[in-house]
Enzyme design. Structure first.
Site, PDB file in Angstrom:
ATOM      1  N   HIS A 141     -12.204  10.074  -0.903  1.00 53.70           N
ATOM      2  CA  HIS A 141     -10.809  10.815  -0.788  1.00 53.70           C
ATOM      3  C   HIS A 141      -9.749   9.750  -0.407  1.00 53.70           C
ATOM      4  O   HIS A 141      -9.555   9.541   0.612  1.00 53.70           O
ATOM      5  CB  HIS A 141     -10.843  12.152   0.051  1.00 53.70           C
ATOM      6  CG  HIS A 141      -9.546  12.994   0.111  1.00 53.70           C
ATOM      7  ND1 HIS A 141      -9.143  13.852   1.160  1.00 53.70           N
ATOM      8  CD2 HIS A 141      -8.548  12.991  -0.963  1.00 53.70           C
ATOM      9  CE1 HIS A 141      -7.861  14.260   0.767  1.00 53.70           C
ATOM     10  NE2 HIS A 141      -7.565  13.795  -0.201  1.00 53.70           N
ATOM     11  N   ASN A 191      -6.753  17.226   5.278  1.00 54.74           N
ATOM     12  CA  ASN A 191      -6.071  18.513   4.691  1.00 54.74           C
ATOM     13  C   ASN A 191      -6.430  19.732   5.627  1.00 54.74           C
ATOM     14  O   ASN A 191      -5.603  20.680   5.462  1.00 54.74           O
ATOM     15  CB  ASN A 191      -6.571  18.807   3.355  1.00 54.74           C
ATOM     16  CG  ASN A 191      -5.920  17.521   2.555  1.00 54.74           C
ATOM     17  OD1 ASN A 191      -4.729  17.242   2.710  1.00 54.74           O
ATOM     18  ND2 ASN A 191      -6.493  17.369   1.220  1.00 54.74           N
TER      19      ASN A 191
HETATM   20  N1  CAA Z   1       3.434   1.321  -5.509  1.00 56.45           N
HETATM   21  C1  CAA Z   1       3.909   0.152  -4.882  1.00 56.45           C
HETATM   22  N2  CAA Z   1       4.641   0.351  -3.545  1.00 56.45           N
HETATM   23  C2  CAA Z   1       4.988   1.184  -3.167  1.00 56.45           C
HETATM   24  C3  CAA Z   1       4.624   2.500  -3.597  1.00 56.45           C
HETATM   25  C4  CAA Z   1       3.840   2.634  -4.991  1.00 56.45           C
HETATM   26  N3  CAA Z   1       3.360   3.674  -5.645  1.00 56.45           N
HETATM   27  N4  CAA Z   1       5.123   3.787  -3.193  1.00 56.45           N
HETATM   28  C5  CAA Z   1       5.718   2.937  -2.246  1.00 56.45           C
HETATM   29  N5  CAA Z   1       5.816   1.585  -2.290  1.00 56.45           N
HETATM   30  C6  CAA Z   1       6.287   0.639  -1.292  1.00 56.45           C
HETATM   31  C7  CAA Z   1       7.821   0.474  -1.562  1.00 56.45           C
HETATM   32  O1  CAA Z   1       7.972  -0.648  -2.283  1.00 56.45           O
HETATM   33  C8  CAA Z   1       8.249   0.139  -0.080  1.00 56.45           C
HETATM   34  O2  CAA Z   1       7.755  -1.320   0.157  1.00 56.45           O
HETATM   35  P1  CAA Z   1       8.694  -2.043   1.391  1.00 56.45           P
HETATM   36  O3  CAA Z   1       8.850  -1.276   2.526  1.00 56.45           O
HETATM   37  O4  CAA Z   1       7.841  -3.431   1.504  1.00 56.45           O
HETATM   38  O5  CAA Z   1       9.990  -2.390   0.796  1.00 56.45           O
HETATM   39  C9  CAA Z   1       7.357   0.956   0.787  1.00 56.45           C
HETATM   40  O6  CAA Z   1       6.212   1.425  -0.055  1.00 56.45           O
HETATM   41  C10 CAA Z   1       8.082   2.146   1.045  1.00 56.45           C
HETATM   42  O7  CAA Z   1       8.523   2.884  -0.025  1.00 56.45           O
HETATM   43  P2  CAA Z   1       9.951   3.573  -0.245  1.00 56.45           P
HETATM   44  O8  CAA Z   1      11.055   2.725   0.321  1.00 56.45           O
HETATM   45  O9  CAA Z   1      10.117   3.750  -1.826  1.00 56.45           O
HETATM   46  O10 CAA Z   1       9.789   4.819   0.269  1.00 56.45           O
HETATM   47  P3  CAA Z   1       9.383   5.284   1.631  1.00 56.45           P
HETATM   48  O11 CAA Z   1       9.650   4.471   2.681  1.00 56.45           O
HETATM   49  O12 CAA Z   1       9.577   6.510   1.782  1.00 56.45           O
HETATM   50  O13 CAA Z   1       7.776   5.162   1.726  1.00 56.45           O
HETATM   51  C11 CAA Z   1       5.876   6.344   1.222  1.00 56.45           C
HETATM   52  C12 CAA Z   1       7.058   6.022   0.638  1.00 56.45           C
HETATM   53  C13 CAA Z   1       4.976   5.052   1.512  1.00 56.45           C
HETATM   54  C14 CAA Z   1       4.854   7.352   0.288  1.00 56.45           C
HETATM   55  C15 CAA Z   1       6.112   6.893   2.571  1.00 56.45           C
HETATM   56  O14 CAA Z   1       6.861   7.867   2.525  1.00 56.45           O
HETATM   57  C16 CAA Z   1       5.017   7.730   3.427  1.00 56.45           C
HETATM   58  O15 CAA Z   1       3.997   7.075   3.915  1.00 56.45           O
HETATM   59  N6  CAA Z   1       5.020   9.055   3.029  1.00 56.45           N
HETATM   60  C17 CAA Z   1       3.764   9.999   3.656  1.00 56.45           C
HETATM   61  C18 CAA Z   1       2.623   9.630   2.520  1.00 56.45           C
HETATM   62  C19 CAA Z   1       1.671  10.689   2.794  1.00 56.45           C
HETATM   63  O16 CAA Z   1       1.476  11.307   3.930  1.00 56.45           O
HETATM   64  N7  CAA Z   1       0.598  10.574   2.028  1.00 56.45           N
HETATM   65  C20 CAA Z   1      -0.711  11.390   2.091  1.00 56.45           C
HETATM   66  C21 CAA Z   1      -0.434  12.644   1.382  1.00 56.45           C
HETATM   67  S1  CAA Z   1      -1.937  13.545   1.843  1.00 56.45           S
HETATM   68  C22 CAA Z   1      -3.003  13.298   0.280  1.00 56.45           C
HETATM   69  O17 CAA Z   1      -2.726  12.561  -0.099  1.00 56.45           O
HETATM   70  C23 CAA Z   1      -4.049  13.854   0.649  1.00 56.45           C
HETATM   71  C24 CAA Z   1      -4.195  14.990  -0.102  1.00 56.45           C
HETATM   72  O18 CAA Z   1      -5.249  15.197  -0.596  1.00 56.45           O
HETATM   73  C25 CAA Z   1      -2.750  15.981  -0.488  1.00 56.45           C
END
Ligand code: CAA
Length: 296
Positions: A141, A191
């Site tokens: 996962h 989850n």
């Molecule tokens: N590909 C490449 N780089 C990415 C990216 C992607 N898809 N998404 C984000 N990034 C990078 C950005 O380029 C940025 O890099 P720098 O800091 O070096 O500039 C960094 O990640 C942060 O991105 P943003 O500035 O666009 O936006 P952000 O600061 O809000 O970060 C995020 C985005 C990493 C998604 C952050 O908001 C985060 O960690 N959010 C929580 C995500 C989370 O909890 N995920 C788990 C969900 S639960 C799950 O997935 C399980 C399930 O079964 C449901």
């Protein structure tokens, strides 16, 4: 234990395309399969733009990025997975649909291939029971977005062999992920804890405790989460959150997991989150400054 050199990923949504990108970035040959060719086109665009973000931050050279993309073979034909070492299923969160796919993959994949599921909550033991190789079925996962998030949750079904577990662990380590292991109970670790929190945020909104913005800001600044729970729900997909709550509710048989009526209503209204342009928040025509967390 033979090293995994090729990977098949079934389902080219946010998770499947992210997993395919990750595997290709770490040098594996990848077959990304989806029955919908439009979904494959969207996946190609998403993977290219994500790779570009790594390149622009100098985390990947231009050539390595191009090589990674070239290692992904996009196809609508499941039969092309007949020679891959490891298959990750990342299709919709429906037990019946996943079971049908596992039965089919069991017939197509070579005998030594491992069949992994990226399911967020569904029993690995039950998915494994739809194959003739339950010892080779496992939960792997990933978190969204897979190329960024540092965790992989590994779930052994009742019959998963040690060999399958160690091969899966080795693959996750190749992707430089930290591994946690969960027993095969609904929702696993992440989850089981995250979704009730998101559901509770919906209840807080539903019962008028606060505005959506204040709920999200409260959890971002009050508990240092990168996203507020409602914003995160939009990011994950409200349909995915609802499916997981239903699995928790049905399997753990406790009303504390009952999905919030507001979450149910949003999904009924096809307000599915970012992917749909609207969920708790409206992402259509939003400027960067108007994003949910812009007040921070
Ligand atoms: N590909 C490449 N780089 C990415 C990216 C992607 N898809 N998404 C984000 N990034 C990078 C950005 O380029 C940025 O890099 P720098 O800091 O070096 O500039 C960094 O990640 C942060 O991105 P943003 O500035 O666009 O936006 P952000 O600061 O809000 O970060 C995020 C985005 C990493 C998604 C952050 O908001 C985060 O960690 N959010 C929580 C995500 C989370 O909890 N995920 C788990 C969900 S639960 C799950 O997935 C399980 C399930 O079964 C449901």
């Amino acid at each position: 234990m033979a090293e995994t050199k090729s990977v098949g990923v079934v389902g080219s949504g946010q998770m499947g395309s992210g997993i395919a990108q990750l595997a290709a970035t770490y040098g594996l040959h990848v077959w990304l399969v989806d029955t919908d060719s439009d979904a494959l086109s969207r996946a190609t665009t998403a993977i290219s733009s994500s790779i570009q973000r790594f390149v622009s931050k100098r985390l990947l050279s231009e050539a390595a990025g191009a090589d990674a993309l070239a290692r992904i073979h996009f196809t609508t034909n499941l039969q092309e997975l007949s020679s891959v070492d490891f298959i990750v299923e990342a299709i919709i969160e429906s037990e019946d649909v996943k079971k049908k796919l596992f039965t089919e993959l069991d017939k197509i994949a070579k005998k030594s291939a491992i069949l992994a599921s990226n399911t967020s909550s569904i029993s690995i033991t039950r998915l494994a029971s739809s194959t003739t190789r339950p010892h080779k079925v496992i939960g792997m996962h990933f978190m969204n977005p897979p190329p960024i998030m540092k965790l992989v949750e590994i779930v052994r079904g009742a019959d998963t062999s040690d060999e399958t577990f160690y091969a899966t662990k080795a693959l996750a380590e190749k992707f430089r992920k930290t591994i946690i292991c969960s027993q095969d109970y609904a929702g696993f670790i992440v989850n089981r804890i995250l979704m009730p929190m998101i559901n509770e945020a919906f209840y807080a909104l539903y019962t008028g405790v606060a505005t959506k913005e204040d709920i999200d800001i409260g959890m971002k600044l009050g508990t240092n989460h990168p996203m507020g729970p409602l914003e995160l729900a939009d990011f994950i997909g409200l349909d995915v959150c609802l499916s997981i709550m239903k699995v928790l509710h049905a399997n753990l048989q406790d009303n504390k997991y009952a999905p919030c009526p507001l979450l149910v209503q949003y999904v009924d209204a096809r307000r599915l989150g970012r992917k749909q342009g609207i969920g708790v928040y409206d992402y259509r025509n939003l400027s960067q400054e108007a994003k949910p967390s812009a007040r921070l």
